[in-house]
Design a protein around this motif. Structure first.
Motif, PDB file in Angstrom:
ATOM      1  N   UNK A  78       0.839  -1.211   0.000  1.00 18.96           N
ATOM      2  CA  UNK A  78       0.000   0.000   0.000  1.00 18.96           C
ATOM      3  C   UNK A  78       0.865   1.249   0.000  1.00 18.96           C
ATOM      4  N   UNK A  79       1.946   1.189   0.812  1.00 18.81           N
ATOM      5  CA  UNK A  79       2.848   2.342   0.843  1.00 18.81           C
ATOM      6  C   UNK A  79       3.526   2.544  -0.506  1.00 18.81           C
ATOM      7  N   UNK A  80       3.939   1.472  -1.158  1.00 15.73           N
ATOM      8  CA  UNK A  80       4.543   1.583  -2.491  1.00 15.73           C
ATOM      9  C   UNK A  80       3.527   2.130  -3.488  1.00 15.73           C
ATOM     10  N   UNK A  81       2.300   1.652  -3.343  1.00 18.09           N
ATOM     11  CA  UNK A  81       1.254   2.138  -4.257  1.00 18.09           C
ATOM     12  C   UNK A  81       1.014   3.619  -4.032  1.00 18.09           C
ATOM     13  N   UNK A  82       0.989   4.039  -2.778  1.00 22.76           N
ATOM     14  CA  UNK A  82       0.826   5.466  -2.485  1.00 22.76           C
ATOM     15  C   UNK A  82       1.992   6.265  -3.055  1.00 22.76           C
ATOM     16  N   UNK A  96       3.895   5.418  -5.520  1.00 21.62           N
ATOM     17  CA  UNK A  96       3.791   5.406  -6.978  1.00 21.62           C
ATOM     18  C   UNK A  96       2.724   6.400  -7.420  1.00 21.62           C
ATOM     19  N   UNK A  97       1.632   6.475  -6.682  1.00 25.79           N
ATOM     20  CA  UNK A  97       0.566   7.400  -7.005  1.00 25.79           C
ATOM     21  C   UNK A  97       1.052   8.854  -6.857  1.00 25.79           C
ATOM     22  N   UNK A 134       4.141   9.869  -7.076  1.00 25.61           N
ATOM     23  CA  UNK A 134       5.087  10.128  -8.172  1.00 25.61           C
ATOM     24  C   UNK A 134       4.310  10.387  -9.443  1.00 25.61           C
ATOM     25  N   UNK A 135       3.276   9.618  -9.688  1.00 27.44           N
ATOM     26  CA  UNK A 135       2.471   9.796 -10.899  1.00 27.44           C
ATOM     27  C   UNK A 135       1.760  11.138 -10.851  1.00 27.44           C
ATOM     28  N   UNK A 136       1.221  11.523  -9.704  1.00 27.88           N
ATOM     29  CA  UNK A 136       0.545  12.808  -9.564  1.00 27.88           C
ATOM     30  C   UNK A 136       1.539  13.965  -9.754  1.00 27.88           C
ATOM     31  N   UNK A 137       2.725  13.753  -9.192  1.00 26.88           N
ATOM     32  CA  UNK A 137       3.749  14.784  -9.313  1.00 26.88           C
ATOM     33  C   UNK A 137       4.153  14.927 -10.782  1.00 26.88           C
ATOM     34  N   UNK A 138       4.265  13.856 -11.505  1.00 24.92           N
ATOM     35  CA  UNK A 138       4.626  13.898 -12.920  1.00 24.92           C
ATOM     36  C   UNK A 138       3.487  14.524 -13.697  1.00 24.92           C
ATOM     37  N   UNK A 139       2.307  14.203 -13.320  1.00 24.53           N
ATOM     38  CA  UNK A 139       1.157  14.720 -14.037  1.00 24.53           C
ATOM     39  C   UNK A 139       1.016  16.228 -13.744  1.00 24.53           C
ATOM     40  N   UNK A 140       1.371  16.650 -12.581  1.00 24.72           N
ATOM     41  CA  UNK A 140       1.249  18.052 -12.234  1.00 24.72           C
ATOM     42  C   UNK A 140       2.398  18.847 -12.863  1.00 24.72           C
ATOM     43  N   UNK A 141       3.444  18.292 -13.202  1.00 26.09           N
ATOM     44  CA  UNK A 141       4.525  19.065 -13.777  1.00 26.09           C
ATOM     45  C   UNK A 141       4.474  19.098 -15.229  1.00 26.09           C
TER      46      UNK A 141
END
Length: 140
Positions: free
Chosen positions: A124-128, A130-131, A133-140
């Motif tokens: 769950x922590x890895x998924x969070x 990863x999420x 990181x994905x949100x950060x990539x999507x926001x940039x």
């Protein structure tokens, strides 16, 4: 007359000799009878002693047999007590082993459950992560 006196004296002497012989014979017979009685009494006493010895030996044999049986019973009872104690120790040891194995099994199950929970939390922590990181990539 003298001849008659001589004959009378001879007759008295002969009668005296006969009486002496009869007395001696009676004394010998009495002595033999006394010896026979003594011998018979001795034989009876010896037989009585032998019977007493036989009875004493039989009594000693019975006593020894009773003591032997008592000793065997005591040994058997002691062996029975030892056997019962050994059985009780074995049962207790088996119960303790079973309880230890059960507790070990419970601990193993608890350990496995804890590991499963930890793995789930880690995922769950890895998924969070990863999420994020994905949100950060999507926001940039």
């Amino acid at each position: 007359m003298r001849e008659n006196e001589k004959r009378g004296a001879n007759s008295k002497a002969v009668v005296g000799e006969i009486l002496d012989k009869q007395r001696q014979q009676a004394a010998a017979e009495l002595k033999a009878a006394v010896e026979n009685v003594r011998r018979e009494e001795g034989e009876k006493a010896a037989a009585a002693r032998q019977e007493a010895v036989r009875m004493a030996l039989e009594a000693a044999g019975r006593k020894a047999e009773t003591e032997r049986r008592t000793a065997i019973e005591a040994v058997n009872a002691a062996n029975e007590r030892k056997t019962q104690a050994m059985i009780q120790r074995a049962v207790r040891a088996a119960e303790e082993r079973t309880a230890a194995m059960w507790q070990q099994g419970v601990k193993s199950v608890e350990k496995a459950e804890t590991e499963q929970k930890n793995l789930a939390i880690e995922r769950a922590l890895r998924a969070e992560d990863a999420l994020r990181v994905a949100e950060a990539k999507a926001a940039s």
